[in-house]
Design a protein around this motif. Structure first.
Motif, mmCIF file in Angstrom:
data_model
loop_
_atom_site.group_PDB
_atom_site.id
_atom_site.type_symbol
_atom_site.label_atom_id
_atom_site.label_comp_id
_atom_site.label_asym_id
_atom_site.label_seq_id
_atom_site.Cartn_x
_atom_site.Cartn_y
_atom_site.Cartn_z
ATOM 1 N N GLY A 9 -20.097 23.037 -44.628
ATOM 2 C CA GLY A 9 -21.538 23.094 -44.486
ATOM 3 C C GLY A 9 -22.068 21.987 -43.589
ATOM 4 O O GLY A 9 -21.326 21.113 -43.140
ATOM 5 N N LEU A 20 -17.664 28.319 -43.065
ATOM 6 C CA LEU A 20 -17.367 27.740 -44.358
ATOM 7 C C LEU A 20 -15.954 28.105 -44.792
ATOM 8 O O LEU A 20 -15.451 29.175 -44.448
ATOM 9 C CB LEU A 20 -18.364 28.230 -45.408
ATOM 10 N N THR A 114 -21.124 23.822 -50.944
ATOM 11 C CA THR A 114 -21.323 23.118 -49.683
ATOM 12 C C THR A 114 -22.716 23.439 -49.163
ATOM 13 O O THR A 114 -23.133 24.603 -49.137
ATOM 14 C CB THR A 114 -20.233 23.477 -48.654
#
Length: 120
Positions: A9, A20, A114
């Motif tokens: 992230g 990701l 994230t």
């Protein structure tokens, strides 16, 4: 014990891209579908993408055509390529077994997630 670790992230401008990653331990990964969820501030967690053990994919309408989920079984890792990002994609992103988009597989312990922030 099953462990999920999300990464990748960050802060990106509208229209940008991020990839990701979710590293999973144990047999959870090999024999199950996996999904990416997101939770924006003040909102419920939502499932946005799913990939089956065989590689079939499904997406929420909000991300269809912009996000791509994939997996590498040898690495026990699932990915989410996010393109054409919008401010409304801002959220904490998590991976887990999917509940939704036609799936109902019991989730396991959540990872830390994230953070994705889309802002100019």
């Amino acid at each position: 014990q099953v462990q999920l670790v999300e990464s990748g992230g960050g802060l990106v401008q509208p229209g940008g891209s991020l990839r990701l990653s979710c590293a999973a331990s144990g047999s959870i990964f090999i024999i199950n579908a996996m999904g990416w969820y997101r939770q924006a501030p003040g909102k419920e967690r939502e499932l946005v993408a799913v990939i089956s053990s065989g590689g079939s994919t499904r997406y929420a309408d909000s991300v269809k055509g912009r996000f791509t989920i994939s997996r590498d079984n040898a690495k026990n890792t699932v990915y989410l390529q996010m393109n054409s990002l919008k401010p409304e994609d801002t959220a904490v992103y998590y991976c887990n077994r999917p509940i939704g988009l036609g799936y109902n597989i019991a989730i396991v312990n959540w990872g830390q997630g994230t953070q994705v922030t889309v802002s100019s």
